[in-house]
Design a protein around this motif. Structure first.
Motif, short mmCIF file in Angstrom:
data_model
loop_
_atom_site.label_atom_id
_atom_site.label_comp_id
_atom_site.label_asym_id
_atom_site.label_seq_id
_atom_site.Cartn_x
_atom_site.Cartn_y
_atom_site.Cartn_z
N ASN A 38 0.82 -1.22 0.00
CA ASN A 38 0.00 0.00 0.00
C ASN A 38 0.85 1.27 0.00
O ASN A 38 0.53 2.25 0.66
N TYR A 39 1.95 1.23 -0.74
CA TYR A 39 2.78 2.41 -0.98
C TYR A 39 2.43 3.01 -2.34
O TYR A 39 2.09 2.28 -3.28
N HIS A 40 2.51 4.34 -2.44
CA HIS A 40 2.33 5.03 -3.71
C HIS A 40 3.44 6.07 -3.86
O HIS A 40 3.86 6.68 -2.87
N THR A 41 3.91 6.25 -5.08
CA THR A 41 4.85 7.34 -5.37
C THR A 41 4.22 8.26 -6.41
O THR A 41 3.56 7.80 -7.35
N TYR A 42 4.44 9.59 -6.23
CA TYR A 42 3.84 10.62 -7.07
C TYR A 42 4.95 11.37 -7.80
O TYR A 42 5.94 11.78 -7.18
N TYR A 43 4.76 11.59 -9.10
CA TYR A 43 5.73 12.30 -9.94
C TYR A 43 4.96 13.42 -10.66
O TYR A 43 4.21 13.14 -11.60
N ALA A 44 5.15 14.66 -10.21
CA ALA A 44 4.27 15.76 -10.66
C ALA A 44 5.03 16.83 -11.45
O ALA A 44 6.26 16.89 -11.43
N HIS A 45 4.24 17.69 -12.13
CA HIS A 45 4.71 18.83 -12.94
C HIS A 45 5.45 18.37 -14.20
O HIS A 45 6.26 19.12 -14.76
N LEU A 46 5.20 17.16 -14.66
CA LEU A 46 5.93 16.62 -15.81
C LEU A 46 5.61 17.40 -17.08
O LEU A 46 4.50 17.89 -17.27
N SER A 47 6.60 17.44 -17.97
CA SER A 47 6.36 18.05 -19.27
C SER A 47 5.74 17.04 -20.23
O SER A 47 5.00 17.41 -21.15
N ASN A 48 6.05 15.76 -20.01
CA ASN A 48 5.50 14.72 -20.88
C ASN A 48 5.70 13.37 -20.20
O ASN A 48 6.38 13.25 -19.18
N TYR A 49 5.11 12.32 -20.83
CA TYR A 49 5.20 10.97 -20.31
C TYR A 49 5.92 10.07 -21.32
O TYR A 49 6.03 10.39 -22.50
N ASN A 50 6.36 8.93 -20.86
CA ASN A 50 6.79 7.86 -21.76
C ASN A 50 5.60 7.54 -22.66
O ASN A 50 4.51 7.21 -22.17
N VAL A 51 5.78 7.62 -23.96
CA VAL A 51 4.65 7.51 -24.89
C VAL A 51 3.99 6.14 -24.84
O VAL A 51 2.83 6.00 -25.26
N GLU A 52 4.69 5.12 -24.35
CA GLU A 52 4.11 3.79 -24.31
C GLU A 52 3.41 3.49 -22.99
O GLU A 52 2.78 2.45 -22.84
N LEU A 53 3.49 4.41 -22.03
CA LEU A 53 2.96 4.17 -20.70
C LEU A 53 1.47 4.44 -20.66
O LEU A 53 1.00 5.47 -21.14
N GLU A 54 0.70 3.53 -20.05
CA GLU A 54 -0.74 3.68 -19.93
C GLU A 54 -1.19 3.23 -18.56
O GLU A 54 -0.46 2.52 -17.84
N LEU A 55 -2.41 3.60 -18.20
CA LEU A 55 -3.00 3.20 -16.93
C LEU A 55 -3.02 1.68 -16.82
O LEU A 55 -3.43 0.99 -17.74
N GLY A 56 -2.55 1.15 -15.69
CA GLY A 56 -2.57 -0.29 -15.47
C GLY A 56 -1.28 -0.99 -15.83
O GLY A 56 -1.08 -2.14 -15.44
N ASN A 57 -0.39 -0.32 -16.59
CA ASN A 57 0.89 -0.95 -16.90
C ASN A 57 1.66 -1.25 -15.62
O ASN A 57 1.65 -0.45 -14.68
N GLU A 58 2.32 -2.38 -15.59
CA GLU A 58 3.23 -2.68 -14.50
C GLU A 58 4.63 -2.34 -14.94
O GLU A 58 5.08 -2.78 -16.00
N VAL A 59 5.31 -1.51 -14.15
CA VAL A 59 6.61 -0.98 -14.54
C VAL A 59 7.70 -1.49 -13.61
O VAL A 59 7.45 -1.81 -12.46
N ARG A 60 8.88 -1.54 -14.18
CA ARG A 60 10.03 -1.99 -13.41
C ARG A 60 10.80 -0.79 -12.87
O ARG A 60 10.79 0.28 -13.48
N ARG A 61 11.46 -0.98 -11.72
CA ARG A 61 12.34 0.05 -11.21
C ARG A 61 13.35 0.44 -12.30
O ARG A 61 13.92 -0.41 -12.97
N GLY A 62 13.57 1.74 -12.43
CA GLY A 62 14.53 2.22 -13.41
C GLY A 62 13.92 2.54 -14.76
O GLY A 62 14.63 3.04 -15.64
N LEU A 63 12.60 2.29 -14.94
CA LEU A 63 11.97 2.65 -16.21
C LEU A 63 11.85 4.17 -16.32
O LEU A 63 11.49 4.85 -15.37
N GLU A 64 12.13 4.70 -17.48
CA GLU A 64 11.95 6.12 -17.77
C GLU A 64 10.47 6.36 -17.97
O GLU A 64 9.90 6.03 -19.01
#
Length: 482
Positions: A394-420
């Motif tokens: 039940n941990y969450h991390t927040y990344y705010a004020h971004l100029s853009n996102y990884n174009v392949e990233l979508e809601l529900g994707n599971e990401v690995r540590r170190g992913l841009e």
């Protein structure tokens, strides 16, 4: 949350013994032993035809459009008072590990006392259980790794039947049982296993030439390796890069079912075999895994507080100025006015700033600090362009004020540590380009730089001790004779 396959793929699982009685490794309550088996459950990766970094898996939900990714989960944006946070961590803050290779003698069953274990009950148990183990010894010494907790409490002991790793290698791990007595886990190294690979890279290349490292490792592991070396690099040997020192790694390159993973890292002298520093990965079921040194020190706090390469921390946790009422202007005094109208005193308001602001140029890559799932991606008021990752426990991390996102990233994707996952910007309520980063537990903000902040993410827990001592023997370089 998907789990990677762990070291269960390397060993033929032995029985677990409780004070002389045999139990199967699936016995309820023995999560320590069954952990590796549970970690094999995982979903299939998304295969994306792109030259960019890919380190995320398929979406857990059915929605795949950017429209759905913009939808808000109100619970992710609730502000809870910090004093509501109750950490139920069973962290072992005084945890320490020692290791070596004990020279053989005629009293091998006295090994516990020889390595510092002052526990008569365990010494008797060890003597009764290891008679057959010592009959299969090879070499002149007995490799061991022993862990202690607070007040020198015995936490775990792993021993190996000689400093030779082949199809006849055995590792026995002893831990105290929560219900009394002791547990034994017996592991047998499979010589035919090809899952793990040993890689050696000159230390100077790891420190100064990431291109050479990326030729041998997946891109997300390059970021992780660089972060590891920065932490374990011994300051007292600050000229090691000018020697022939190498970084020795044990790596699982992964497949369609699991992430690539660094399991062990060592800085060694290839000539003398001296190990200057090391770190081992600990897989966990209920919270994110983490790296620990061979002496039991956690390296995770640094990972969870470095989501990018930043210039400086421009603002931390605390009260910041929100806005001020405008000073009233005095009316022009009349020709015969005696006393001009006095302006009221300035009234200043403050608000709580819950997060860390990392100042960096627009476009600077932002990385996921741990394995997780995309719980939110989209614009969100003062946050601007925001990504929220959900992590086990039940941990969450927040990344705010971004100029853009990884174009392949979508809601529900599971990401690995170190992913841009995105790029620094100045969207939302921002006075300049920076990343606003938050770590929350149960929806409550946690100050990751707080001197009193101690999370279960950053400590060795009592039921994990045996996993670390076992990996030290199986994945680390052979230790010298005591």
């Amino acid at each position: 949350m998907n789990k990677k396959a762990s070291l269960s793929s390397l060993f033929t699982r032995g029985v677990i013994i409780l004070s002389g009685c045999a139990f199967l490794s699936s016995t309820p309550g023995l999560a320590y032993a069954a952990q590796a088996q549970n970690a094999n459950q995982s979903r299939q990766k998304v295969i994306v035809q792109t030259s960019k970094q890919v380190g995320f898996k398929d979406k857990s939900g059915g929605a795949s459009s950017k429209t759905s990714s913009m939808s808000l989960n109100p619970s992710l944006f609730q502000r809870k008072a910090p004093d509501e946070l109750m950490l139920d961590s069973d962290a072992n803050l005084d945890y320490r590990v020692s290791q070596g290779c004990l020279r053989r003698n005629f009293n091998e069953d006295n090994l516990p006392a020889s390595v510092g274990i002052d526990n008569r009950q365990f010494s008797e148990f060890f003597k009764n259980q290891t008679k057959t183990f010592f009959e299969r010894m090879r070499g002149e010494c007995i490799p061991y790794a022993v862990a202690f907790g607070s007040r020198n409490r015995f936490d775990s002991l792993s021993i190996m039947n000689g400093p030779i790793q082949d199809s006849k290698t055995e590792v026995w791990t002893f831990i105290p049982s929560a219900v009394g007595g002791f547990l034994i886990q017996q592991d047998y190294l499979k010589d035919e296993s090809k899952r793990l690979t040993e890689i050696r890279i000159p230390l100077r290349d790891v420190l100064y030439d990431p291109r050479k490292v990326s030729d041998q490792l997946p891109v997300e592991l390059v970021w992780e390796l660089n972060s590891l070396i920065k932490q374990i690099y011994p300051e007292e040997n600050n000229s090691l890069e000018n020697t022939n020192s190498v970084v020795r790694m044990i790596v699982d390159f992964g497949d369609r079912e699991k992430w690539a993973q660094i399991w062990a890292v060592e800085i060694i002298d290839p000539n003398t075999k001296e190990v200057y520093a090391n770190a081992f990965w600990m897989e966990r079921n209920d919270i994110p895994g983490g790296f620990f040194t061979g002496t039991g020190e956690s390296l995770e706090r640094s990972f969870w507080t470095n989501p990018l390469s930043y210039r400086r921390i421009s603002r931390g946790v605390g009260m910041v100025r929100a806005s001020s009422s405008k000073r009233s202007k005095s009316p022009a005094p009349a020709a015969k006015s005696i006393t001009p109208t006095q302006a009221p005193a300035t009234k200043q308001r403050y608000r709580a700033h819950m997060g860390i602001d990392y100042s960096a140029p627009i476009g600077t890559p932002v990385f996921s600090v741990a394995n997780g799932r995309v719980a939110h991606i989209g614009y969100s008021g003062a946050f601007g362009n925001l990504i929220i990752l959900e992590h086990p426990g039940n941990y969450h991390t927040y990344y705010a004020h971004l100029s853009n996102y990884n174009v392949e990233l979508e809601l529900g994707n599971e990401v690995r540590r170190g992913l841009e996952i995105g790029y620094v910007g100045s969207t939302g309520r921002s006075t300049g380009p920076h990343l606003h980063f938050e770590l929350r537990k149960n929806g409550i903000y946690v100050d990751p730089y707080g001197s009193k902040t101690q999370l279960d993410l950053w400590s060795m827990r009592d039921n994990e001790s045996g996993q670390l001592t076992r990996e030290i023997l199986l994945l680390g370089s052979p230790t010298k004779h005591n």
